[in-house]
Design a protein around this motif. Structure first.
Motif, PDB file in Angstrom:
ATOM      1  N   PRO A 151       0.844  -1.209   0.000  1.00 17.12           N
ATOM      2  CA  PRO A 151       0.000   0.000   0.000  1.00 17.12           C
ATOM      3  C   PRO A 151       0.877   1.255   0.000  1.00 17.12           C
ATOM      4  CG  PRO A 151      -0.578  -1.509   1.806  1.00 17.12           C
ATOM      5  CD  PRO A 151       0.705  -1.989   1.229  1.00 17.12           C
ATOM      6  N   ILE A 152       0.725   2.067  -1.019  1.00 18.07           N
ATOM      7  CA  ILE A 152       1.537   3.284  -1.157  1.00 18.07           C
ATOM      8  C   ILE A 152       0.617   4.450  -1.507  1.00 18.07           C
ATOM      9  CG2 ILE A 152       3.339   4.417  -2.547  1.00 18.07           C
ATOM     10  CD1 ILE A 152       4.740   1.716  -2.807  1.00 18.07           C
ATOM     11  N   VAL A 153       0.638   5.494  -0.697  1.00 16.62           N
ATOM     12  CA  VAL A 153      -0.135   6.696  -1.019  1.00 16.62           C
ATOM     13  C   VAL A 153       0.477   7.309  -2.277  1.00 16.62           C
ATOM     14  CG1 VAL A 153      -0.681   9.054  -0.273  1.00 16.62           C
ATOM     15  CG2 VAL A 153      -0.911   7.156   1.331  1.00 16.62           C
ATOM     16  N   PHE A 154      -0.363   7.647  -3.251  1.00 15.60           N
ATOM     17  CA  PHE A 154       0.120   8.123  -4.551  1.00 15.60           C
ATOM     18  C   PHE A 154      -0.248   9.595  -4.723  1.00 15.60           C
ATOM     19  CE2 PHE A 154      -0.112   7.367  -9.429  1.00 15.60           C
ATOM     20  CZ  PHE A 154       1.213   7.769  -9.566  1.00 15.60           C
ATOM     21  N   SER A 155       0.792  10.433  -4.755  1.00 12.91           N
ATOM     22  CA  SER A 155       0.639  11.886  -4.809  1.00 12.91           C
ATOM     23  C   SER A 155       1.009  12.385  -6.201  1.00 12.91           C
ATOM     24  CB  SER A 155       1.543  12.489  -3.722  1.00 12.91           C
ATOM     25  OG  SER A 155       1.894  13.810  -4.004  1.00 12.91           O
ATOM     26  N   LEU A 156       0.017  12.903  -6.933  1.00 14.73           N
ATOM     27  CA  LEU A 156       0.236  13.365  -8.305  1.00 14.73           C
ATOM     28  C   LEU A 156       0.683  14.816  -8.299  1.00 14.73           C
ATOM     29  CD1 LEU A 156      -1.599  10.857  -8.581  1.00 14.73           C
ATOM     30  CD2 LEU A 156      -2.734  11.979 -10.481  1.00 14.73           C
ATOM     31  N   CYS A 157       1.763  15.092  -9.030  1.00 12.95           N
ATOM     32  CA  CYS A 157       2.308  16.455  -9.063  1.00 12.95           C
ATOM     33  C   CYS A 157       2.333  16.934 -10.499  1.00 12.95           C
ATOM     34  CB  CYS A 157       3.696  16.430  -8.423  1.00 12.95           C
ATOM     35  SG  CYS A 157       4.474  18.039  -8.341  1.00 12.95           S
ATOM     36  N   GLU A 158       1.152  17.236 -11.022  1.00 15.46           N
ATOM     37  CA  GLU A 158       1.017  17.612 -12.440  1.00 15.46           C
ATOM     38  C   GLU A 158       0.717  19.101 -12.569  1.00 15.46           C
ATOM     39  OE1 GLU A 158      -1.448  18.248 -16.033  1.00 15.46           O
ATOM     40  OE2 GLU A 158      -2.028  18.421 -13.925  1.00 15.46           O
ATOM     41  N   TRP A 159       0.678  19.799 -11.428  1.00 18.48           N
ATOM     42  CA  TRP A 159       0.529  21.264 -11.345  1.00 18.48           C
ATOM     43  C   TRP A 159      -0.833  21.775 -11.815  1.00 18.48           C
ATOM     44  CZ3 TRP A 159       5.048  20.477 -14.958  1.00 18.48           C
ATOM     45  CH2 TRP A 159       6.148  19.977 -14.253  1.00 18.48           C
ATOM     46  N   GLY A 160      -1.789  20.880 -12.012  1.00 17.88           N
ATOM     47  CA  GLY A 160      -3.136  21.331 -12.329  1.00 17.88           C
ATOM     48  C   GLY A 160      -3.396  21.623 -13.797  1.00 17.88           C
ATOM     49  N   HIS A 161      -2.383  21.481 -14.667  1.00 16.49           N
ATOM     50  CA  HIS A 161      -2.576  21.825 -16.087  1.00 16.49           C
ATOM     51  C   HIS A 161      -3.717  21.026 -16.720  1.00 16.49           C
ATOM     52  CE1 HIS A 161       0.805  24.329 -15.796  1.00 16.49           C
ATOM     53  NE2 HIS A 161       1.753  23.452 -16.060  1.00 16.49           N
ATOM     54  N   ALA A 162      -3.751  19.721 -16.451  1.00 21.18           N
ATOM     55  CA  ALA A 162      -4.762  18.847 -17.081  1.00 21.18           C
ATOM     56  C   ALA A 162      -5.975  18.644 -16.172  1.00 21.18           C
ATOM     57  CB  ALA A 162      -4.141  17.513 -17.472  1.00 21.18           C
ATOM     58  N   LYS A 163      -6.212  19.613 -15.258  1.00 21.00           N
ATOM     59  CA  LYS A 163      -7.357  19.545 -14.341  1.00 21.00           C
ATOM     60  C   LYS A 163      -7.501  18.166 -13.674  1.00 21.00           C
ATOM     61  CE  LYS A 163     -10.336  23.072 -16.466  1.00 21.00           C
ATOM     62  NZ  LYS A 163      -9.425  23.695 -17.420  1.00 21.00           N
ATOM     63  N   PRO A 164      -6.503  17.745 -12.917  1.00 16.74           N
ATOM     64  CA  PRO A 164      -6.544  16.395 -12.329  1.00 16.74           C
ATOM     65  C   PRO A 164      -7.739  16.165 -11.417  1.00 16.74           C
ATOM     66  CG  PRO A 164      -4.736  17.703 -11.408  1.00 16.74           C
ATOM     67  CD  PRO A 164      -5.261  18.461 -12.580  1.00 16.74           C
ATOM     68  N   TRP A 165      -8.325  17.256 -10.870  1.00 18.79           N
ATOM     69  CA  TRP A 165      -9.501  17.076 -10.014  1.00 18.79           C
ATOM     70  C   TRP A 165     -10.638  16.395 -10.771  1.00 18.79           C
ATOM     71  CZ3 TRP A 165      -6.848  21.626 -10.784  1.00 18.79           C
ATOM     72  CH2 TRP A 165      -7.364  22.499 -11.751  1.00 18.79           C
ATOM     73  N   LEU A 166     -10.605  16.485 -12.120  1.00 17.25           N
ATOM     74  CA  LEU A 166     -11.680  15.871 -12.911  1.00 17.25           C
ATOM     75  C   LEU A 166     -11.471  14.373 -13.148  1.00 17.25           C
ATOM     76  CD1 LEU A 166     -12.240  18.606 -15.681  1.00 17.25           C
ATOM     77  CD2 LEU A 166     -13.530  18.240 -13.549  1.00 17.25           C
ATOM     78  N   TRP A 167     -10.239  13.893 -13.014  1.00 17.22           N
ATOM     79  CA  TRP A 167      -9.986  12.476 -13.353  1.00 17.22           C
ATOM     80  C   TRP A 167      -9.131  11.716 -12.343  1.00 17.22           C
ATOM     81  CZ3 TRP A 167      -4.707  11.948 -13.817  1.00 17.22           C
ATOM     82  CH2 TRP A 167      -3.985  13.096 -14.185  1.00 17.22           C
ATOM     83  N   ALA A 168      -8.473  12.417 -11.426  1.00 11.32           N
ATOM     84  CA  ALA A 168      -7.444  11.725 -10.635  1.00 11.32           C
ATOM     85  C   ALA A 168      -7.971  10.982  -9.409  1.00 11.32           C
ATOM     86  CB  ALA A 168      -6.353  12.714 -10.224  1.00 11.32           C
ATOM     87  N   ASP A 169      -9.258  11.108  -9.096  1.00 13.81           N
ATOM     88  CA  ASP A 169      -9.732  10.450  -7.866  1.00 13.81           C
ATOM     89  C   ASP A 169      -9.648   8.931  -7.948  1.00 13.81           C
ATOM     90  OD1 ASP A 169     -11.813  10.434  -9.724  1.00 13.81           O
ATOM     91  OD2 ASP A 169     -13.349  10.357  -8.174  1.00 13.81           O
ATOM     92  N   THR A 170      -9.616   8.381  -9.160  1.00 16.98           N
ATOM     93  CA  THR A 170      -9.451   6.925  -9.290  1.00 16.98           C
ATOM     94  C   THR A 170      -7.998   6.561  -9.603  1.00 16.98           C
ATOM     95  OG1 THR A 170     -10.027   7.062 -11.627  1.00 16.98           O
ATOM     96  CG2 THR A 170     -11.824   6.559 -10.095  1.00 16.98           C
ATOM     97  N   VAL A 171      -7.123   7.577  -9.661  1.00 19.17           N
ATOM     98  CA  VAL A 171      -5.717   7.311 -10.016  1.00 19.17           C
ATOM     99  C   VAL A 171      -4.807   7.464  -8.797  1.00 19.17           C
ATOM    100  CG1 VAL A 171      -3.803   8.005 -11.519  1.00 19.17           C
ATOM    101  CG2 VAL A 171      -6.155   8.085 -12.386  1.00 19.17           C
ATOM    102  N   GLY A 172      -5.027   8.515  -8.012  1.00 19.83           N
ATOM    103  CA  GLY A 172      -4.163   8.752  -6.859  1.00 19.83           C
ATOM    104  C   GLY A 172      -4.952   9.258  -5.674  1.00 19.83           C
ATOM    105  N   HIS A 173      -4.237   9.538  -4.588  1.00 25.24           N
ATOM    106  CA  HIS A 173      -4.894   9.984  -3.357  1.00 25.24           C
ATOM    107  C   HIS A 173      -4.894  11.501  -3.199  1.00 25.24           C
ATOM    108  CE1 HIS A 173      -3.427   5.846  -2.587  1.00 25.24           C
ATOM    109  NE2 HIS A 173      -4.634   5.721  -2.101  1.00 25.24           N
ATOM    110  N   LEU A 174      -3.986  12.172  -3.895  1.00 20.19           N
ATOM    111  CA  LEU A 174      -3.927  13.629  -3.863  1.00 20.19           C
ATOM    112  C   LEU A 174      -3.282  14.104  -5.147  1.00 20.19           C
ATOM    113  CD1 LEU A 174      -1.000  14.739  -1.559  1.00 20.19           C
ATOM    114  CD2 LEU A 174      -1.629  12.350  -1.732  1.00 20.19           C
ATOM    115  N   TRP A 175      -3.649  15.323  -5.550  1.00 15.99           N
ATOM    116  CA  TRP A 175      -3.112  15.876  -6.783  1.00 15.99           C
ATOM    117  C   TRP A 175      -2.884  17.356  -6.604  1.00 15.99           C
ATOM    118  CZ3 TRP A 175      -7.843  13.371  -6.416  1.00 15.99           C
ATOM    119  CH2 TRP A 175      -8.948  14.221  -6.261  1.00 15.99           C
ATOM    120  N   ARG A 176      -1.715  17.812  -7.065  1.00 17.72           N
ATOM    121  CA  ARG A 176      -1.412  19.236  -7.029  1.00 17.72           C
ATOM    122  C   ARG A 176      -2.374  19.990  -7.936  1.00 17.72           C
ATOM    123  NH1 ARG A 176       3.999  20.650  -6.172  1.00 17.72           N
ATOM    124  NH2 ARG A 176       3.500  22.465  -7.434  1.00 17.72           N
TER     125      ARG A 176
END
Ligand code: GLA
Length: 367
Positions: A151-176
């Motif tokens: 189990p590894i917490v997965f922190s996405l650091c994509e700086w918000g360019h691709a609006k990760p709030w719209l897709w990242a909830d099934t990919v990681g636990h937090l997104w910049r």
């Protein structure tokens, strides 16, 4: 995992690339325990960029032995022995932002290496990713981590360019959600490092995308770094708590002042941040340089924060019924957080003076 916003420390904001090394990481783990921060919920010690140097002929990542002579497994064991958790950093592209080897085409082998070392948290950056699709690249690493079986917490650091709030909830636990933070009140440094109030502006409206297990990440804390005064650091910490933001410290924990420790260890603010509803705060009142934010809490409680962005005192007559608090019904008792000036209730109109660049916070509870 990450049912409440992750709490811990990361090396980047203070030590950056040049100053991070094994001793620093061990010192921070020691400080997290000796200060008592661990008892308040801080648990991850995360090495950011510049721990890696090359790959061997099998593609296995090689640790920068000038900085980490005992290797990463040794550090992970040291951190675990203190009852803390261990995090590391990589990048979805060919190279990290600091020019070290990235994980592109080595996702499986890197995830396996991290799992073998005992990594509990991975921050995954987005430099040098020309031509890559963020959803695909982050999903690739998500699956690699999953296959590695730890189990590894997965922190996405994509700086918000691709609006990760719209897709990242099934990919990681937090997104910049934005570019990097820096230790400034406002404005920016070199165009791409933002003062914390600039970042704050971009968070309102994103509240509907966050919740237990999936958080908006307005970047790591600058509390305790030289560019912010004590009240500015207090306001920054308070707003990150109101946002249900990950509380990842970015200062030198070993050499922090008692005033800074008191901010990072303000129990009631941490409780607001870690509230199990997991609801991100939002703005309910805005005069330009004076704002009021609300964070709904479990058991019908409500946190209210008055934020004075102006560099001078602000007078405000607080009539609870006139500031558009969402789901505000009946009478509440009012408990101040930073000031200990007694309880009142929402029948009283308060004649307030909010100091320059500072906050006043209350918790409202049903009578
Ligand atoms: C990017 C990230 C930062 C930090 C650095 C490391 O700028 O957004 O948080 O990880 O890279 O090089």
């Amino acid at each position: 995992m990450a049912q409440t916003p992750p709490m811990g420390w990361n090396s980047w904001n203070f030590f950056e690339c040049d100053s991070v090394n094994e001793q620093v990481i061990m010192d921070m783990a020691d400080a997290m325990v000796s200060t008592g921060m661990n008892e308040l919920g801080y648990e991850y010690i995360v090495i950011d960029d510049c721990w890696q140097i090359a790959r061997d002929k099998y593609g296995v990542i090689i640790v920068d032995s000038a900085k980490f002579p005992s290797g990463i497994k040794h550090l992970a064991d040291y951190i675990h022995a203190k009852g803390l958790k261990f995090g590391i950093y990589s990048d979805a592209g060919t190279h990290t932002c600091g020019g070290r080897p990235g994980s592109k085409s080595f996702e499986e082998i890197d995830a396996q290496t991290y799992a073998n070392w005992g990594v509990d948290y991975l921050k995954y950056d987005w430099c040098n990713t020309e031509g890559q699709d963020p959803v695909e690249s982050y999903t690739l690493m998500r699956d690699a981590l999953y296959n590695a079986g730890r189990p590894i917490v997965f922190s996405l650091c994509e700086w918000g360019h691709a609006k990760p709030w719209l897709w990242a909830d099934t990919v990681g636990h937090l997104w910049r959600t934005t570019l990097d933070i820096t230790d400034r009140w406002d404005g920016n440094r070199w165009g791409n490092q933002l003062g914390w109030t600039e970042i704050l502006e971009h968070q309102n409206g994103l509240e509907k995308y966050a919740g237990p297990g999936h958080w908006n990440d307005p970047d790591m804390l600058e509390v305790g770094n030289p560019g912010l005064s004590i009240n500015e650091a207090k306001a920054h910490f308070t707003m990150w708590c109101m946002l249900a933001a990950p509380l990842i410290c970015g200062n030198d924990l070993k050499n922090m002042s008692p005033e800074i420790a008191a901010i990072l260890m303000q129990k009631d603010m941490i409780a607001i941040n870690q509230d199990r509803l997991g609801q991100q705060g939002f703005k309910i009142y805005d005069e330009g340089n004076f704002e009021i934010w609300q964070k709904p809490l479990a058991k019908g409680q409500i946190a209210i924060c008055l934020l004075n962005l102006e560099n001078r005192e602000k007078e405000f007559l607080l009539d609870w019924k006139k500031i558009s608090i969402k789901d505000f019904e009946g009478l509440y008792s009012v408990q101040p957080i930073w000031e200990k000036d007694g309880m009142i209730d929402t029948e009283f109109v308060l004649d307030l003076t909010i100091p320059a660049r500072d906050v006043i916070v209350y918790i409202l509870s049903k009578e």
